[in-house]
Design an enzyme around this catalytic site. Structure first.
Site, mmCIF file in Angstrom:
data_model
loop_
_atom_site.group_PDB
_atom_site.id
_atom_site.type_symbol
_atom_site.label_atom_id
_atom_site.label_comp_id
_atom_site.label_asym_id
_atom_site.label_seq_id
_atom_site.Cartn_x
_atom_site.Cartn_y
_atom_site.Cartn_z
ATOM 1 N N GLU A 68 -11.726 8.172 15.418
ATOM 2 C CA GLU A 68 -11.502 6.796 14.966
ATOM 3 C C GLU A 68 -10.021 6.643 14.699
ATOM 4 O O GLU A 68 -9.402 7.506 14.094
ATOM 5 C CB GLU A 68 -12.258 6.525 13.669
ATOM 6 C CG GLU A 68 -13.745 6.301 13.863
ATOM 7 C CD GLU A 68 -14.476 6.049 12.533
ATOM 8 O OE1 GLU A 68 -15.693 6.220 12.515
ATOM 9 O OE2 GLU A 68 -13.802 5.709 11.541
ATOM 10 N N ASP A 70 -10.409 -0.727 1.619
ATOM 11 C CA ASP A 70 -9.832 0.600 1.753
ATOM 12 C C ASP A 70 -9.377 1.146 0.416
ATOM 13 O O ASP A 70 -8.809 0.433 -0.401
ATOM 14 C CB ASP A 70 -8.633 0.578 2.710
ATOM 15 C CG ASP A 70 -9.084 0.455 4.149
ATOM 16 O OD1 ASP A 70 -10.121 1.061 4.479
ATOM 17 O OD2 ASP A 70 -8.414 -0.236 4.932
#
Lengths: 266, 410
Positions: free
Chosen positions: A49, A60
């Protein structure tokens, strides 16, 4: 024809182990280094990824924010992200790459334009953090038409009803978020409980490849190895930050860590 | 396609099935984890706003706790000084705590109680949203955490002290520009991790759709009061009426205009133009920013070509935000409201003039609205009426005002 993501899972199943999926941010800490990192860790990781950074992320944790910040400070642009993928794919044509990020960058680039660049550079899949089901239906369909996997996410808050719909509409991979957390949180749920939830989703359609992410580190990875795949992200971002601080080479450091992670799930 | 406001439908309900206003503003661009908490809150709010008992409870607290109605006064000296339109102020800063943020904070605490949540978190820029949430949380027995940019903690000290005094924890946000935009992001990230036990209050009409709705529904109290106050003063709603309000996220403006939607009143929103000679501003509508996604909603937002959110600058922390409520994007595109900006210096001189001539002391946010009123009034004749929403008290800005104007007196 099977996609590269599907093939990667097939290989892992044959070897009776979960796929090791890594997450690093494109351009962290430089464009060149992030390409070198991909090249180095791809020897041990099954799927890569690659984050395309956004400066206002709403899901995040600190480590990935830090990586994104370093990358953006170095001037990373979307076109550089695609260049990194293209260069990587030149030497590793069969290794699947999944881009991960926030929708605004795609929105500004134009959905079709973005997918064209994905196709051109060799991107195999997409994870868009802030484009949930069913709002993602149109875009997911566009991805499918271009043979790019749109990867749906399922979280501990997802209802059973919703889960069924998401699984039904999913492509080559589904991502289960292990706990209520931003990325990189400390694992606050027992691995046993995570696997229980995992199995609930898996039973909806056992053929679908389901991976677990969030909070996975060297310490926790082996306890979750009955999954089809395991994603390690924040831990890698943290190691990049640490090696930069200690003036060590992040590339060799990361290759070693990913090698160790792999050994824990064999 | 020409956008239109549908008649007989509240502004907050003008969205489609995807929660988009005019098909392009708003929506729910949120991580999967927040889908359920957002859905739950959406369903709960839909139920509560129809529940007579809940409405009674809201009105009770608005009356006894917030203090309604807030005064509606004519600014005779300012009107005479400028020699044009008649200028009035809705002195919302007289509400408990000193600003309009108390409406949203109170309603969120009531909802949190209904949802059986023990914790409440919120973002703040100027500190008023944080102060009010900490006040209301204390009143309703909720444990409270406030996210505030490190830069804002420094420049809005009086409100920071108030938040602490109310027993809330302040989380200093040191990422990015260390202002409101980062505080909202950090608060949302916190909610992602704690949505099972914690209720989130977004401090303005921004964020996922439900937060826009709850906030605008709460601040609508301002125009509900004002409508009767205006009728009482003039016998009817004046034909030539301008309602001027500052806009950052847009919560006070949405509330100030709501009841006048179907009248001939002209709505003027004033954004923060930033320092006079700076490239930076916080005025996405005035400066033609493109549509982008910020904090879960599509809106006009200051950003670069790539879609990275742009830096902003304004003397008023409360307006220092790169985006703007999807409701205001919708009002702009339907041409129901028009938007302009005032720069830091204009806001400061407006503050100076208004506080010298009148018995009110607007904070730097509504001073932007007063700046526009001061520009407009002399060009109009005395049959025209201007009402400015004086939505915050200047006490929080005493440090900045002292530094920029040499002194601060109340």
């Amino acid at each position: 024809m099977k996609s590269k993501i599907a093939l990667a899972f097939k290989n892992c199943k044959r070897e009776k182990r979960p796929a090791l999926i890594t997450y690093t941010v494109a351009g962290d800490n430089t464009k060149n280094n992030s390409l070198k990192i991909l090249n180095a860790i791809s020897k041990h990781a099954d799927i890569l990824e690659l984050g395309f950074p956004h400066n206002t992320p709403i899901a995040d944790g600190g480590q990935i924010q830090g990586s994104s910040h370093r990358a953006l400070k170095n001037g990373i642009k979307l076109k550089d992200v695609f260049q990194i993928v293209k260069k990587f794919k030149k030497n590793n044509p069969d290794k699947p790459i999944i881009l991960m990020g926030y929708f605004n960058l795609i929105y500004q680039n134009g959905e079709n334009n973005f997918l064209k660049s994905c196709k051109f550079s060799g991107v195999d899949g997409l994870i868009i953090v802030d484009l949930p089901y069913p709002e993602n239906k149109n875009f997911a369909y566009k991805c499918k038409k271009k043979s790019i996997s749109f990867i749906q996410l399922i979280s501990p808050t997802t209802s059973k009803e919703r889960m069924k719909k998401i699984v039904k509409d999913s492509h080559d991979m589904i991502y289960y978020i292990s706990m209520l957390s931003t990325t990189g949180g400390k694992l606050k749920v027992s691995p046993k409980k995570i696997i229980q939830n995992y199995n609930t989703i898996k039973r909806i359609n056992p053929k679908k490849n389901l991976v677990i992410g969030f909070g996975i580190t060297e310490k926790t990875i082996s306890s979750l190895k009955s999954a089809n795949g395991l994603v390690v992200g924040s831990m890698l971002c943290k190691i990049i930050a640490k090696s930069l601080k200690m003036r060590q080479n992040p590339v060799t450091k990361l290759a070693k860590v990913v090698y160790n992670l792999k050994n824990k799930i064999l | 396609m020409k956008l239109k406001i549908r008649k007989n439908l509240a502004l907050i309900d003008q969205h489609d099935k995807n929660f988009m206003y005019g098909g392009k503003f708003g929506g729910n661009f949120i991580p999967e984890t927040l889908k359920k908490p957002v859905d739950d809150l959406t369903n709960l709010f839909a139920k509560l706003r129809k529940d007579k008992k809940f409405l009674k409870e809201r009105d009770h607290y608005f009356k006894t706790y917030v203090g309604t109605p807030t005064p509606f006064i004519k600014l005779d000296n300012l009107t005479d000084h400028l020699g044009g339109a008649q200028i009035y102020a809705k002195v919302v800063s007289e509400a408990n705590g000193g600003a309009h943020k108390i409406y949203n904070a109170t309603v969120h605490c009531l909802i949190a109680k209904k949802a059986k949540k023990k914790y409440i978190v919120g973002d703040t820029g100027a500190g008023y949203a944080g102060k009010m949430l900490s006040m209301a949380a204390k009143k309703f027995g909720l444990k409270c955490k406030i996210f505030m940019g490190a830069k804002d903690i420094k420049r809005q000290r009086p409100n920071v002290e108030a938040i602490k005094k109310n027993g809330a924890e302040i989380v200093s946000v040191t990422t990015g520009s260390q202002t409101l935009v980062d505080a909202v992001s950090e608060c949302m990230r916190y909610w992602v991790s704690n949505c099972d036990t914690t209720h989130m209050c977004v401090g303005s009409t921004v964020g996922p759709n439900i937060f826009i709705k709850i906030c605008a529904w709460s601040t609508a109290q301002i125009s509900r009061e004002l409508f009767s106050q205006v009728e009482e003063e003039f016998g009817k709603i004046p034909r030539k009426l301008k309602l001027i309000n500052c806009v950052g996220g847009g919560s006070s403006a949405a509330g100030f205009w709501n009841a006048f939607m179907n009248t001939t009143a002209e709505f003027i929103g004033v954004e923060a133009g930033g320092p006079k000679n700076s490239r930076l501003h916080a005025a996405p509508l005035t400066n033609g920013s493109k549509i982008g996604i910020l904090h879960g909603a599509a809106q006009y937002v200051i950003q670069d070509k790539e879609g990275q959110i742009g830096s902003t600058e304004s003397i008023s922390a409360g307006l220092d935000y790169p985006g703007i409520s999807p409701l205001h994007c919708f009002l702009k595109d339907t041409k129901r409201a028009r938007y302009t900006s005032a720069n830091d210096e204009e806001a400061l001189s407006a503050y100076k003039l208004v506080s010298r001539l009148e018995n009110i002391s607007p904070s730097l946010e509504p001073s932007h609205a007063f700046a526009e009123a001061i520009k407009l009034a002399p060009k109009l004749d005395s049959t025209e009426v201007i009402i400015v929403n004086s939505c915050g008290d200047s006490i929080k800005d005493k440090d900045i005002i002292k530094e920029r104007l040499g002194s601060y007196t109340r």
